[in-house]
Design an enzyme around this catalytic site. Structure first.
Site, PDB file in Angstrom:
ATOM      1  N   PRO A 534       0.803  -1.229   0.000  1.00 15.93           N
ATOM      2  CA  PRO A 534       0.000   0.000   0.000  1.00 15.93           C
ATOM      3  C   PRO A 534       0.833   1.274   0.000  1.00 15.93           C
ATOM      4  O   PRO A 534       0.431   2.273  -0.598  1.00 15.93           O
ATOM      5  CB  PRO A 534      -0.826  -0.128   1.290  1.00 15.93           C
ATOM      6  CG  PRO A 534      -0.869  -1.580   1.584  1.00 15.93           C
ATOM      7  CD  PRO A 534       0.441  -2.127   1.111  1.00 15.93           C
ATOM      8  N   HIS A 813       9.181   1.573   6.434  1.00 14.17           N
ATOM      9  CA  HIS A 813       8.225   0.584   5.947  1.00 14.17           C
ATOM     10  C   HIS A 813       6.922   1.359   5.764  1.00 14.17           C
ATOM     11  O   HIS A 813       6.107   1.478   6.687  1.00 14.17           O
ATOM     12  CB  HIS A 813       8.050  -0.558   6.940  1.00 14.17           C
ATOM     13  CG  HIS A 813       9.300  -1.347   7.195  1.00 14.17           C
ATOM     14  ND1 HIS A 813       9.561  -2.555   6.599  1.00 14.17           N
ATOM     15  CD2 HIS A 813      10.387  -1.061   7.961  1.00 14.17           C
ATOM     16  CE1 HIS A 813      10.737  -3.008   7.006  1.00 14.17           C
ATOM     17  NE2 HIS A 813      11.264  -2.119   7.835  1.00 14.17           N
ATOM     18  N   THR A 814       6.715   1.901   4.563  1.00 15.34           N
ATOM     19  CA  THR A 814       5.602   2.839   4.358  1.00 15.34           C
ATOM     20  C   THR A 814       4.249   2.164   4.519  1.00 15.34           C
ATOM     21  O   THR A 814       3.271   2.820   4.861  1.00 15.34           O
ATOM     22  CB  THR A 814       5.704   3.475   2.963  1.00 15.34           C
ATOM     23  OG1 THR A 814       5.722   2.442   1.964  1.00 15.34           O
ATOM     24  CG2 THR A 814       6.964   4.304   2.836  1.00 15.34           C
ATOM     25  N   CYS A 815       4.178   0.873   4.254  1.00 13.82           N
ATOM     26  CA  CYS A 815       2.894   0.178   4.384  1.00 13.82           C
ATOM     27  C   CYS A 815       2.405   0.197   5.828  1.00 13.82           C
ATOM     28  O   CYS A 815       1.196   0.212   6.083  1.00 13.82           O
ATOM     29  CB  CYS A 815       3.018  -1.265   3.909  1.00 13.82           C
ATOM     30  SG  CYS A 815       3.457  -1.397   2.171  1.00 13.82           S
ATOM     31  N   PHE A 816       3.365   0.160   6.764  1.00 15.15           N
ATOM     32  CA  PHE A 816       3.015   0.082   8.175  1.00 15.15           C
ATOM     33  C   PHE A 816       3.269   1.392   8.918  1.00 15.15           C
ATOM     34  O   PHE A 816       3.226   1.416  10.150  1.00 15.15           O
ATOM     35  CB  PHE A 816       3.799  -1.052   8.841  1.00 15.15           C
ATOM     36  CG  PHE A 816       3.685  -2.365   8.136  1.00 15.15           C
ATOM     37  CD1 PHE A 816       2.482  -3.059   8.124  1.00 15.15           C
ATOM     38  CD2 PHE A 816       4.764  -2.903   7.449  1.00 15.15           C
ATOM     39  CE1 PHE A 816       2.363  -4.265   7.461  1.00 15.15           C
ATOM     40  CE2 PHE A 816       4.655  -4.107   6.783  1.00 15.15           C
ATOM     41  CZ  PHE A 816       3.453  -4.802   6.784  1.00 15.15           C
TER      42      PHE A 816
END
Length: 849
Positions: A534, A813-816
Site C-alpha cells: 500500500p 516501511h511505508t505500508c506500516f
C-alpha cells in the site's frame, strides 16, 4: 367455513363438539349444510354432528368459499347438487373428487370418502391436461389422511418423497439431474403453476396440515418434512428454479391453515411465513401479478402485521435488537405491500383523507397499513432518542471510538428501519413529513449510524437529507459506492512500472484494463525495486497525478489563484490521444478516491458541477477564468448605453494554434446584438459554450473514466449528489496547510525508544517546516494528510530503534507507517542524515515492505 376454520373445528375434542346451526331440510334425501365465508372464519365456530349413518365432508365452491356439509349415506350426489343450487350456486353444477367427476346418481356411501374429504364444485366439467398431477396429488392427500386416521403407519415414511416427486413433476423433470433440451421458461412456469393449483384443489395441503396437527409426534414429523419440501431449505433437494416463483398460493394456504391452528409461535408456521414473504417478492409470482392489488394486500396484511409486532417488540426492548431474519421478513412483506399499493394508486402519495380510519369510503387495509407505519416510526424515534442520550455522555474524542465498536454496529438495523420508512413515505404523505422531523431532531445518532455503516446500496435515499449529515458520514456513503476491494493479491490488477516511463506505462496499464479488473483494487511495484504494498501504491498515485496535471501535458490548467485546483484545458486537442488520456484521468481520480489516497490536487468548480450533472452559473467560473468573470460582472452592472457601445453579439472569437475563428452562441448569433434586455441570456450562453460545449468531448471522456471505477456507472449522479465541492476537495486533495507537529507527535508511538529519550527529542527538533512534508512522504508515502489530520490516517505512526551504525540513513516501511531510526550520537549527525532523505528528489523509493 374456510379451511382454517374447518381445521380448528377438527381439532376440538368430542366433548366440545356441538350441533352447528343447520338448515333444516324437508327430505332425508337432502343433506344438511352450513356455509361460512373464508373472510369471516376465525376458528371459533362449532363442529358438526354426524350420525353413525352419515358422513361429514367439505365442498370447495367456485367463489373460494369452503362449505362444511354432512349427509346421510343414502343421499345421492344429485341431492347434494340440488341443495347447493338452491343456496345460490346455480344450475348445471358438477362435483369433482380427486380430479374425476362424481356421477349424480351415486350415493354418498358408494363413494367411500375418507373422513373430512374435500370435494370441488364446478359449473362445468373441467378437463385437465395433467391427469398424472391429479393422481399424485390425490395419493398424497389420501396417504396423509390414512396416516391421520392411524389406519396404517407404513405409507407415511414416503410422504415427503411423494411431495418432492410432485414438485419435480411440476418442473417438468422426473429425475433430479435430467439434462433434457431446454424448455421455454415461461411455459415451464405455467405448467408448474397449474400443478400447484391441482395440489390445492385435491386437498393435499389441507391433508398435510391435518396430519401435522396429529397428537402423534411420529406422524407430525412426517407431515412437517413434507410441508418443508416447499420451503427450499434442503440443500440436497433444492426447489427447482421454475417452481419456486409460483409456490406462493401453496405457501399462502399453509400459512392460513397453520396460523389459526398452531399459532404464530409455531416454528413450521414461522418458516412458511418467512418463505412466503421471500417468494412474494419474486418478479413473476402469480399471486402478486394477476390478482387485484387490494385483494393481495388483504391476504398479505395479516402476516405483515405479525412481523411488524415482532419488529416493534425488538425495537422497544432494552437491547433495541431486531434479528436479521425478522428484518428481512419485514422488508419483504412491505416490499410486496408497497408494490401492490402503487398498482392500486399509481399517482403518488395518498392524501390524508384516504387513510383516515373514520373515512367511510376508505378500504380497511389503507388505514391499517398507515397505522403500522406510524407505529414503526414512533418506535424508531424512541430508539434514536436513546442513542442520542448514549452519545451525549461521551466526549467528542470518545464518539469515534464508540462508533467503531461492534456494539454500535449492532444498531445498524435502526438505519435499515429508517430506509424502510423512507420507502413507505412514498405512499403516505404525512410519513414523509414526520420522517424528516425525526431525522432533524436526531442528527447526532443519524450521523453516527451512517458513519459506522458498512457497504449498503440501500442508503441512496439519504441524499435527500444530506444537509443533516456531517462530512464523515457523507464520505462513508460515497466510499460505499465503489466495489469492495480484495485482500487477496491474486485478485488485484497488477502493474510493474518503470519510474523513467511513469506516465506512459501507467496509462497503458490503466486504460487497457477492463473496469471490472480495476474494481478489485491495484497492486503495483517499480522495476528494479523491492518495495511493494500500500505504501508504494500511495506513492504511485501522488507521482502519477503530479505528472498528469502538469501544464506540460496540456490536459488541465491550474486556476490562476490556486495552483492546486485544475479545470479542463480546451487546447488539449493538439494531442491526438487526449480523449483517451481524459478517460485515464477520470479513472485515476476515481481510483485515488476508492483507495482513500489524498493526491494533493483538486478539481475546479466547473468540472465538479459537470460531473455532478448540475448547471454552471457566473459565480462558478470565478476561480477558473477570473477575466471572463470580471467582464461578465461589468456587463451586468452597465447601463443600456454602455452595453450598446460594446457592440457585442451572441458570438465569441476563439484562438487555437495561431488561427482565429468565430463561434455563434446560438443560431444566427453574429447578427443578434447584446442589449440590456438580453445580456443575462448572453452571459448564460457564453458560460455554457466556454465551460461545456467547447470541451464536451473532453468532459464526457473524463466523466466516463470516473464512472467506470464506481460499482456501477449509474451511481455517478448519486456520488456527487452526496457531496459539495468542499467535500470532494477534502476527500481527493487532503490538507495543504502546515503540518501540526503536536498532532504528529500525539499520533506517534515508539519501539526501542521512549518518548522522553534524547534521540526522540533530537528527532522532533531536527526538521524544518520545509522538511516536514518530505519526511512524512518518506515515512508513510502520504504527501497530503486527510482533512482531519493524523487522526484520519488508517494507523498510528511508529519509530523503531535499529542497531545500525551512525553512517546508515533512516529507512521506512511505508505500508506500516514505520520509520527505522538508528541511535545517532548527536543532534547534528541526526540533522545531516534527515536532510539527506528529505530532499524531494530522493524522498521517493526508499520505502521497503
Amino acid at each position: 367455513m374456510s379451511p382454517p376454520a374447518a381445521l380448528a373445528c377438527y381439532r376440538r375434542n368430542a366433548k366440545r363438539r356441538r350441533d352447528a346451526p343447520d338448515h333444516a331440510l324437508p327430505s332425508s334425501k337432502q343433506p344438511v349444510m352450513t356455509t361460512h365465508s373464508a373472510a369471516s372464519s376465525s376458528g371459533a365456530g362449532g363442529s358438526f354432528y354426524a350420525s353413525p349413518r352419515s358422513v361429514h365432508f367439505f365442498v370447495r365452491a367456485t367463489d373460494s368459499k369452503t362449505i362444511a356439509m354432512h349427509a346421510a349415506w343414502d343421499d345421492t350426489v344429485g341431492a347434494v347438487l340440488d341443495h347447493l343450487a338452491g343456496c345460490g350456486y346455480g344450475r348445471d353444477l358438477r362435483l369433482l373428487y380427486a380430479g374425476r367427476q362424481l356421477l349424480p346418481e351415486a350415493t354418498i356411501a358408494s363413494l367411500c370418502l375418507p373422513p373430512d374429504s374435500t370435494l370441488h364444485l364446478a359449473a362445468r366439467l373441467r378437463s385437465t391436461p395433467h391427469p398424472e398431477a391429479w393422481q399424485l396429488a390425490s395419493h398424497i392427500a389420501a396417504t396423509a389422511a390414512a396416516a391421520e386416521a392411524a389406519a396404517t403407519s407404513t405409507p407415511s415414511h414416503s410422504l415427503d418423497c411423494l411431495v418432492k416427486e410432485y414438485i419435480l413433476c411440476a418442473s417438468g423433470s422426473r429425475k433430479r439431474g435430467d439434462r433434457d433440451d431446454p424448455v421455454d421458461i415461461m411455459s415451464t412456469r405455467h405448467r408448474a403453476e397449474e400443478y400447484l393449483d391441482i395440489f390445492l384443489q385435491a386437498g393435499a395441503a389441507v391433508a398435510l396440515v391435518r396430519l401435522y396437527l396429529s397428537n402423534s409426534s411420529f406422524f407430525r414429523s412426517f407431515a412437517e418434512r413434507a410441508i418443508r419440501c416447499f420451503l427450499s431449505t434442503d440443500p440436497v433437494s433444492p426447489m427447482p428454479p421454475a417452481v419456486k416463483p409460483v409456490t406462493a398460493p401453496v405457501l399462502l394456504e399453509f400459512c392460513r391453515l397453520l396460523s389459526v391452528t398452531t399459532g404464530s409461535k409455531d416454528s413450521l408456521y414461522k418458516s412458511c411465513r418467512y418463505t412466503l414473504a421471500s417468494v412474494l417478492c419474486e418478479p413473476l409470482s402469480p399471486l402478486t401479478s394477476s390478482k387485484s392489488p387490494a385483494r393481495v394486500i388483504e391476504q398479505v396484511l395479516p402476516f405483515a402485521r405479525e412481523v411488524v409486532e415482532v419488529v416493534l417488540s425488538g425495537l422497544t426492548s432494552e437491547s433495541m435488537m431486531v434479528t436479521r431474519a425478522d428484518l428481512e421478513e419485514f422488508s419483504n412483506f412491505f416490499k410486496v405491500l408497497r408494490h401492490q399499493v402503487h398498482r392500486w394508486m399509481p399517482d403518488g402519495p395518498m392524501r390524508k383523507n384516504l387513510y383516515n380510519r373514520e373515512h367511510e369510503h376508505s378500504d380497511t387495509w389503507v388505514w391499517e397499513l398507515h397505522e403500522m407505519s406510524m407505529n414503526l416510526l414512533r418506535s424508531v424515534d424512541e430508539c434514536l432518542k436513546r442513542l442520542e442520550m448514549d452519545l451525549s455522555t461521551l466526549s467528542s474524542e470518545s464518539r469515534g471510538v464508540i462508533e467503531s465498536q461492534p456494539l454500535w454496529a449492532n444498531r445498524l438495523h435502526i438505519l435499515a428501519m429508517l430506509t424502510e420508512l423512507d420507502l413507505i413515505s412514498a405512499i403516505f404523505e404525512d410519513v414523509a413529513h414526520n420522517l424528516r422531523f425525526v431525522l432533524l431532531a436526531h442528527k447526532a445518532p443519524l450521523n453516527a449510524l451512517v458513519h459506522s455503516s458498512k457497504r449498503n446500496e440501500h442508503l441512496h435515499w439519504l441524499v435527500k437529507h444530506k444537509d443533516l449529515l456531517c462530512f464523515e458520514a457523507r464520505r462513508n456513503l460515497v466510499l460505499m459506492l465503489f466495489s469492495e476491494g480484495k485482500d487477496d493479491y491474486g485478485e488485484l490488477h497488477e502493474m510493474l512500472i518503470d519510474r523513467s516511463h511513469l506516465l506512459d506505462e501507467s496509462f497503458e496499464y490503466i486504460t487497457q484494463a477492463r473496469p471490472s479488473e480495476l474494481h478489485s483494487g491495484l497492486f503495483m511495484e517499480f522495476k528494479n525495486e523491492e518495495a511493494t504494498g500500500p505504501g508504494v501504491l500511495r506513492e504511485w498515485f501522488c507521482m502519477v497525478c503530479q505528472a498528469l496535471f502538469s501544464p506540460q501535458q496540456v490536459l488541465f490548467s491550474p486556476c490562476p489563484n490556486d495552483q492546486r485546483r485544475f479545470y479542463l484545458n480546451g487546447t488539449s486537442v493538439v494531442d491526438p490521444l487526449h480523449l483517451k488520456y481524459f478517460i485515464f484521468s477520470g479513472r485515476i481520480i476515481g481510483l485515488a478516491v476508492m483507495h482513500k489516497v489524498q493526491v494533493g490536487i483538486v478539481l475546479d468548480r466547473t468540472l465538479f458541477l459537470h460531473l455532478a450533472g448540475r448547471s454552471i452559473t457566473l459565480e462558478d467560473i470565478a476561480a477558473a477564468d477570473p477575466v471572463t468573470y470580471a467582464s461578465c460582472k461589468r456587463i451586468l452592472e452597465m447601463g443600456a448605453t454602455d452595453i450598446d457601445e460594446l457592440t457585442l453579439t451572441f458570438s465569441r472569437d476563439v484562438h487555437t494554434l495561431g488561427s482565429r475563428r468565430t463561434i455563434e452562441l446560438c443560431a444566427g448569433g453574429q447578427d443578434i446584438s447584446v442589449n440590456i434586455k438580453n445580456r443575462e441570456h448572453y452571459i448564460d450562453l457564453l458560460i455554457k459554450n466556454i465551460f461545456v460545449d467547447s470541451i464536451s468531448a473532453q468532459l464526457a471522456n473524463f466523466a466516463k473514466g470516473f464512472s467506470e471505477i464506481l460499482a456501477s456507472p449509474d451511481l455517478q449522479k448519486v456520488f456527487f449528489g452526496f457531496l459539495d465541492l468542499e467535500d470532494f476537495d477534502r476527500i481527493l486533495g487532503g490538507s495543504n496547510s502546515t503540518i501540526n507537529l503536536k498532532d504528529w507527535r500525539s499520533h506517534t508511538q515508539y519501539n526501542g525508544y521512549k518518548e522522553k529519550d534524547r534521540h526522540i527529542n533530537w528527532f522532533w527538533k531536527s526538521m524544518t517546516i520545509e522538511q516536514q512534508r518530505q519526511l512524512l512522504f518518506f515515512w508513510t508515502s502520504v504527501k497530503y494528510l486527510p482533512s482531519d489530520g493524523f487522526g484520519g490516517l488508517s494507523s498510528k505512526l511508529y519509530i523503531y530503534k535499529t542497531l545500525e551504525s551512525a553512517d546508515h540513513l533512516p529507512s521506512s516501511h511505508t505500508c506500516f507507517y514505520r520509520l527505522c531510526l538508528p541511535p545517532y550520537p548527536s543532534l547534528k549527525v541526526m540533522q545531516n542524515q534527515l536532510q539527506k532523505i528529505t530532499q524531494e528528489h530522493v524522498s521517493c523509493s526508499f520505502g521497503t515492505w
